[in-house]
Design an enzyme around this catalytic site. Structure first.
Site, short mmCIF file in Angstrom:
data_model
loop_
_atom_site.label_atom_id
_atom_site.label_comp_id
_atom_site.label_asym_id
_atom_site.label_seq_id
_atom_site.Cartn_x
_atom_site.Cartn_y
_atom_site.Cartn_z
N LYS A 177 0.84 -1.16 -0.06
CA LYS A 177 0.08 0.02 -0.07
C LYS A 177 0.73 1.21 -0.13
O LYS A 177 1.46 1.38 1.05
CB LYS A 177 -0.82 0.17 1.25
CG LYS A 177 -1.88 1.18 1.14
CD LYS A 177 -2.70 1.40 2.48
CE LYS A 177 -2.12 2.40 3.35
NZ LYS A 177 -1.84 3.85 2.95
N SER A 234 5.96 6.97 10.25
CA SER A 234 6.37 7.59 11.42
C SER A 234 6.30 6.76 12.71
O SER A 234 5.84 5.81 12.66
CB SER A 234 5.22 8.70 11.56
OG SER A 234 3.78 7.88 11.99
N GLU A 255 10.82 0.79 9.57
CA GLU A 255 11.83 1.73 9.45
C GLU A 255 11.11 3.23 9.66
O GLU A 255 10.20 3.57 8.80
CB GLU A 255 12.25 1.81 7.90
CG GLU A 255 13.55 2.65 7.85
CD GLU A 255 13.53 3.92 7.40
OE1 GLU A 255 13.56 4.81 8.48
OE2 GLU A 255 13.09 4.37 6.47
N CYS A 289 14.21 10.77 6.73
CA CYS A 289 14.20 10.44 8.19
C CYS A 289 15.76 10.48 8.26
O CYS A 289 16.32 10.42 9.54
CB CYS A 289 13.74 8.93 8.28
SG CYS A 289 14.05 7.60 7.11
N GLU A 385 11.08 15.29 15.39
CA GLU A 385 11.36 15.27 13.81
C GLU A 385 10.48 16.20 13.25
O GLU A 385 9.27 16.09 13.21
CB GLU A 385 11.04 13.80 13.25
CG GLU A 385 11.60 13.63 11.76
CD GLU A 385 11.39 12.32 11.23
OE1 GLU A 385 12.23 11.69 10.27
OE2 GLU A 385 10.40 11.76 11.59
#
Length: 481
Positions: A177, A234, A255, A289, A385
């Protein structure tokens, strides 16, 4: 009536709409306007995709490594042959500069697929041996089964490759997806892979792509068919996936976010460090990231470094897909623009915005390259972040303080050290609690080297032989002599 492009799911080799006809609007981030619709897949769509993958699994599991290699090599060739189509789709959904996307993503994607094509024929294990009297033990490395995979919106087509290539190389089948905001290039990849599968007479359900939102992803992870769930996203999304997968003890590959520290010591080449850090911090609008967005600089060179970085940031221009001399495009969506803007608006009084700190233009989601100084370790913007074109700069006095500040966040994905002192670089690489440590550079990724972090950056590796092994299981076979 709107004249919109219509995207479809790709299940068992065919383009299909959501069973109940629901759709999502897809927004062009350079304009903020809806340009397409994609299926909003529900339980029936997930069932169909999982059934296709499950039906294809026995055939694909039993395919020889050379057959898997041949498939992946042909996919890599097809990616290069249809590069312009893929870039068009990617840039429309993300707003990335077209030239950079073509040069920085297509080549690495094809190379990564070819790497895993080679890995398909290198399933290594310990040699057979006798560890008990009258018994021989053998270790088998096998595919896991159907894999449910969820990709993010910052690198839609590249992370799709990171997901499906090692899974297919190991003999698994996939339901993938893409993000709800960036499905177009992944759907096109599914069509490319589907064409190669058909040409080779292989089951169409080896790779299936369904579009949808978070609920679609939840349905995929909680579905009884997949043996593994893999996500790039996230921390919040990763936690939800891990919790959902725990219901039937699925394997999970995560990840997640990052907050990469960049340690610049007093002997570093200031001009070169500022140039590379600016590029690595603002590339893809900082939506990475591993982005070089948290700089820790020795107090003795703080002023000249900030001056050099601010000058580099001021020259980092944002703009549209086909504009000349553009370093990066817009943020992906309105929510992301609001998030980045919010961090700057909430800066404490002791912080200074050296450059940027504002939206660019009135249309789309463009944000200026931003440098912020005067920050303290526990300020919100240091600990969280931002995922935007914002670089923060802090001072440190010695190695111990640099390491303390670097490790004092909940993320642990990537980092870099800037020094001419080899011994110091080795000390820092040992002490930094991050899955990757670059020395006098920041951001290069290679198919042969693992990408993945610790702590709340997740677990499991993308790329490399380690990423390939993550999509396999180990079986012990013992036979009496």
């Amino acid at each position: 009536m709107r004249d919109l492009r219509t995207l479809h799911n790709h299940v068992n080799g065919a383009f299909v709409d959501a069973v109940d006809g629901r759709t999502l609007d897809i927004v062009d981030p350079t304009t903020g306007q809806v340009y397409a619709t994609s299926p909003l897949s529900g339980a029936a769509d997930v069932d169909a995709a999982m059934a296709a993958a499950a039906d294809a699994f026995p055939h694909w599991r039993d395919a020889t490594p050379s057959t898997r290699q041949k498939l992946l090599l042909r996919i890599a060739d097809a990616i290069e042959a249809r590069a312009d189509e893929l870039v068009d789709a990617e840039c429309r959904d993300t707003g990335k500069p077209r030239g950079l996307t073509l040069s920085e993503e297509i080549g690495p994607m094809a190379d990564q697929v070819r790497f895993f094509a080679g890995a398909a024929r290198l399933l290594e294990g310990r040699s057979a041996g006798e560890y008990a009297d009258g018994m021989t033990s053998i270790i088998r490395r096998e595919p896991i089964g159907v894999c449910a995979q969820v990709a993010p919106w910052n690198y839609p087509m590249m992370t799709a490759v990171w997901k499906f290539a090692p899974a297919l190389a190991a003999g698994n089948t996939v339901v993938l997806k893409p993000s709800d905001t960036t499905p177009a290039s992944t759907v096109l990849l599914a069509d490319i892979v589907g064409g190669v599968l058909a040409d080779m007479g292989l089951p169409a359900g080896v790779l299936n792509v369904i579009c949808g939102d978070r609920e679609t992803g939840r349905l995929m992870v909680e579905h009884p068919t997949p043996a593994m769930a893999a996500i790039t996203g996230s921390v919040r999304a990763g936690i939800q996936v891990a919790q959902s997968a725990a219901g039937d003890v699925k394997r999970v590959h995560l990840e997640l976010g990052g907050k990469a520290p960049v340690l610049v010591f007093e002997d570093a080449d200031i001009a070169e460090a500022a140039r590379v850090i600016s590029t690595a911090g603002f590339f893809n609008a900082g939506q990475d990231c591993t982005a070089a967005t948290r700089v820790l600089v020795h107090e003795s060179i703080h002023a000249p470094f900030v001056e050099a970085l601010t000058k580099a940031a001021a020259g980092a221009r944002t703009g549209g897909v086909d504009e000349a001399d553009v370093c990066y495009g817009p943020l992906n969506n309105a929510d992301q623009l609001a998030q980045v803007s919010g961090y700057i608006e909430r800066l404490p009084a002791h912080a200074t915005v050296e450059t940027g700190g504002h939206r660019v233009g009135e249309a789309g989601y463009f944000y200026a390259a931003t440098v912020v100084t005067g920050l303290r370790q526990h300020d919100e913007i240091i600990q969280n972040e931002v995922f935007g074109p914002v670089i923060t700069v802090q001072r440190f006095s010695d190695e111990d303080q640099a390491v303390e500040y670097a490790n004092d966040v909940r993320f642990a994905l990537a980092s870099s050290v800037w020094t001419k002192d080899h011994a110091r670089a080795m000390r820092m690489s040992r002490r930094l609690d991050f899955g990757c440590v670059w020395i006098n550079t920041h951001a290069p990724l290679l198919a042969e080297m693992p990408h993945g972090g610790f702590k709340q950056s997740g677990y499991g590796k993308d790329l490399s032989a380690y990423g390939f092994e993550d999509y396999t299981r180990i079986k012990h076979v013992m036979t009496a002599l």
